[in-house]
Enzyme design. Structure first.
Site, PDB file in Angstrom:
ATOM      1  N   ASN A 193     111.215  66.881  34.410  1.00 16.72           N
ATOM      2  CA  ASN A 193     110.157  66.213  35.165  1.00 16.72           C
ATOM      3  C   ASN A 193     110.808  65.424  36.297  1.00 16.72           C
ATOM      4  O   ASN A 193     111.974  65.045  36.209  1.00 16.72           O
ATOM      5  CB  ASN A 193     109.374  65.260  34.255  1.00 16.72           C
ATOM      6  CG  ASN A 193     108.208  64.617  34.981  1.00 16.72           C
ATOM      7  OD1 ASN A 193     107.513  65.265  35.785  1.00 16.72           O
ATOM      8  ND2 ASN A 193     107.978  63.341  34.737  1.00 16.72           N
TER       9      ASN A 193
ATOM     10  N   GLU B 293     112.889  63.523  46.702  1.00 13.73           N
ATOM     11  CA  GLU B 293     112.518  64.435  45.610  1.00 13.73           C
ATOM     12  C   GLU B 293     112.835  65.879  45.993  1.00 13.73           C
ATOM     13  O   GLU B 293     113.370  66.647  45.195  1.00 13.73           O
ATOM     14  CB  GLU B 293     111.021  64.323  45.301  1.00 13.73           C
ATOM     15  CG  GLU B 293     110.603  62.981  44.758  1.00 13.73           C
ATOM     16  CD  GLU B 293     109.137  62.961  44.331  1.00 13.73           C
ATOM     17  OE1 GLU B 293     108.622  63.980  43.875  1.00 13.73           O
ATOM     18  OE2 GLU B 293     108.509  61.894  44.472  1.00 13.73           O
TER      19      GLU B 293
ATOM     20  N   ASP C 111     107.759  59.713  30.801  1.00 14.53           N
ATOM     21  CA  ASP C 111     108.876  59.240  31.632  1.00 14.53           C
ATOM     22  C   ASP C 111     110.025  58.665  30.801  1.00 14.53           C
ATOM     23  O   ASP C 111     110.615  57.643  31.165  1.00 14.53           O
ATOM     24  CB  ASP C 111     108.383  58.152  32.626  1.00 14.53           C
ATOM     25  CG  ASP C 111     107.248  58.659  33.509  1.00 14.53           C
ATOM     26  OD1 ASP C 111     107.251  59.848  33.855  1.00 14.53           O
ATOM     27  OD2 ASP C 111     106.362  57.854  33.841  1.00 14.53           O
TER      28      ASP C 111
ATOM     29  N   ILE D 284     102.499  67.234  28.072  1.00 16.41           N
ATOM     30  CA  ILE D 284     102.893  68.538  27.526  1.00 16.41           C
ATOM     31  C   ILE D 284     102.758  68.457  26.002  1.00 16.41           C
ATOM     32  O   ILE D 284     103.293  67.535  25.377  1.00 16.41           O
ATOM     33  CB  ILE D 284     104.355  68.867  27.910  1.00 16.41           C
ATOM     34  CG1 ILE D 284     104.526  68.899  29.434  1.00 16.41           C
ATOM     35  CG2 ILE D 284     104.811  70.190  27.305  1.00 16.41           C
ATOM     36  CD1 ILE D 284     103.794  70.018  30.137  1.00 16.41           C
TER      37      ILE D 284
ATOM     38  N   GLY E  21     101.588  70.237  45.609  1.00 16.99           N
ATOM     39  CA  GLY E  21     102.665  71.205  45.406  1.00 16.99           C
ATOM     40  C   GLY E  21     103.822  71.132  46.380  1.00 16.99           C
ATOM     41  O   GLY E  21     104.507  72.134  46.604  1.00 16.99           O
ATOM     42  N   SER E  22     104.115  69.937  46.918  1.00 16.52           N
ATOM     43  CA  SER E  22     105.234  69.884  47.863  1.00 16.52           C
ATOM     44  C   SER E  22     106.573  70.123  47.148  1.00 16.52           C
ATOM     45  O   SER E  22     107.481  70.725  47.716  1.00 16.52           O
ATOM     46  CB  SER E  22     105.242  68.578  48.651  1.00 16.52           C
ATOM     47  OG  SER E  22     105.644  67.513  47.842  1.00 16.52           O
TER      48      SER E  22
ATOM     49  N   HIS F 150     110.215  61.983  38.730  1.00 15.99           N
ATOM     50  CA  HIS F 150     109.434  60.735  38.796  1.00 15.99           C
ATOM     51  C   HIS F 150     109.838  59.977  40.060  1.00 15.99           C
ATOM     52  O   HIS F 150     111.030  59.846  40.347  1.00 15.99           O
ATOM     53  CB  HIS F 150     109.708  59.897  37.545  1.00 15.99           C
ATOM     54  CG  HIS F 150     108.871  58.665  37.491  1.00 15.99           C
ATOM     55  ND1 HIS F 150     107.533  58.692  37.171  1.00 15.99           N
ATOM     56  CD2 HIS F 150     109.171  57.369  37.782  1.00 15.99           C
ATOM     57  CE1 HIS F 150     107.040  57.470  37.237  1.00 15.99           C
ATOM     58  NE2 HIS F 150     108.011  56.651  37.600  1.00 15.99           N
TER      59      HIS F 150
HETATM   60  C1  GRF Z   1     105.664  63.647  43.067  1.00 16.71           C
HETATM   61  O1  GRF Z   1     105.716  62.405  43.681  1.00 16.71           O
HETATM   62  C2  GRF Z   1     106.388  63.595  41.744  1.00 16.71           C
HETATM   63  O2  GRF Z   1     107.405  62.654  41.700  1.00 16.71           O
HETATM   64  C3  GRF Z   1     105.313  63.225  40.780  1.00 16.71           C
HETATM   65  O3  GRF Z   1     104.157  63.863  41.262  1.00 16.71           O
HETATM   66  C4  GRF Z   1     104.266  64.055  42.665  1.00 16.71           C
HETATM   67  C5  GRF Z   1     103.978  65.499  42.936  1.00 16.71           C
HETATM   68  O4  GRF Z   1     103.919  65.755  44.312  1.00 16.71           O
HETATM   69  N1  GRF Z   1     105.667  63.580  39.436  1.00 16.71           N
HETATM   70  P1  GRF Z   1     103.808  67.246  44.851  1.00 16.71           P
HETATM   71  O5  GRF Z   1     102.517  67.843  44.283  1.00 16.71           O
HETATM   72  O6  GRF Z   1     105.007  67.992  44.410  1.00 16.71           O
HETATM   73  O7  GRF Z   1     103.714  67.103  46.340  1.00 16.71           O
END
Ligand code: GRF
Length: 209
Positions: A109, A181, A152, A95, A14-15, A111
């Protein structure tokens, strides 16, 4: 301007969820997280959500006998929490098409590579970064895209490039990409909150302020 009412789907630590929350709290993202849906009762993201009093729903397809019941439950919980926009943040399940059509052009989403390269089935976690390193690419990055019925694949809304370094390992690269991200996901959601995203088939145009 009204605030975007978000439902976040996540399966892991969940970062990204945390970074979205941080931007909301800091007043830089005009949104509220109304709901977290996860398929994983042990996901770290559940703890973050509960600490922030965000409603959580653990929903696994295998807990339902009928597929229809699973989908009805998902749509019902989304509606009951007033979710108008869905954000996938490391959600490891597909989904259902019924949810995609209900939330057409309202599911994002993220990626950890520059799509359309290094995406699709099996391309998640360090697999992605290992493939990037093996390919010899000098650039990788982050893609935020709308979700359609293929992995994707939906229209790309935003991307950030990140250089690959000579001494990179998949882990080192993953850490730098993740930082990217955390920057662009909240920024991209804010573009939707401001109503600046226009979608023409696969092409997305961001209107100037
Ligand atoms: C991230 O690297 C995202 O790009 C991918 O899943 C990972 C989720 O990481 N879809 P987090 O749980 O948000 O840390």
């Amino acid at each position: 301007m009204s605030r975007l009412q978000l439902g976040v789907f996540a399966s892991g630590r969940g970062s990204n969820f945390k970074s979205i929350l941080k931007e909301i709290k800091g007043g830089r993202l005009d949104a509220d997280i109304k709901l977290l849906i996860t398929n994983n009762k042990d996901a770290g993201v559940l703890k973050i959500a509960s600490l922030n009093s965000i409603h959580c729903a653990v929903m696994k397809r295998s807990d339902f006998k009928m597929r229809e019941d699973f989908i009805t439950k998902m749509l019902t919980v989304l509606k009951s929490r007033g979710v108008e926009f869905i954000v996938l943040a490391g959600y490891m399940k597909k989904i259902p098409p019924e949810v995609i059509s209900k939330y057409k052009h309202r599911i994002l989403n993220i990626h950890p590579a520059l799509l359309p390269c290094f995406g699709g089935r099996g391309m998640y976690g360090t697999n992605v970064h290992r493939a990037v390193l093996e390919s010899g690419c000098k650039l990788t990055g982050v893609t935020v895209h709308l979700v359609d019925n293929q992995y994707d694949h939906g229209p790309i809304v935003n991307q950030k490039s990140i250089p690959v370094k000579n001494n990179d390992t998949a882990e080192k690269l993953a850490a730098r990409v993740l930082k990217g991200e955390h920057e662009i996901y909240p920024q991209t959601i804010q573009l939707f909150a401001e109503g600046r995203v226009k979608i023409y088939g696969k092409k997305v145009i961001i209107k100037k302020k």
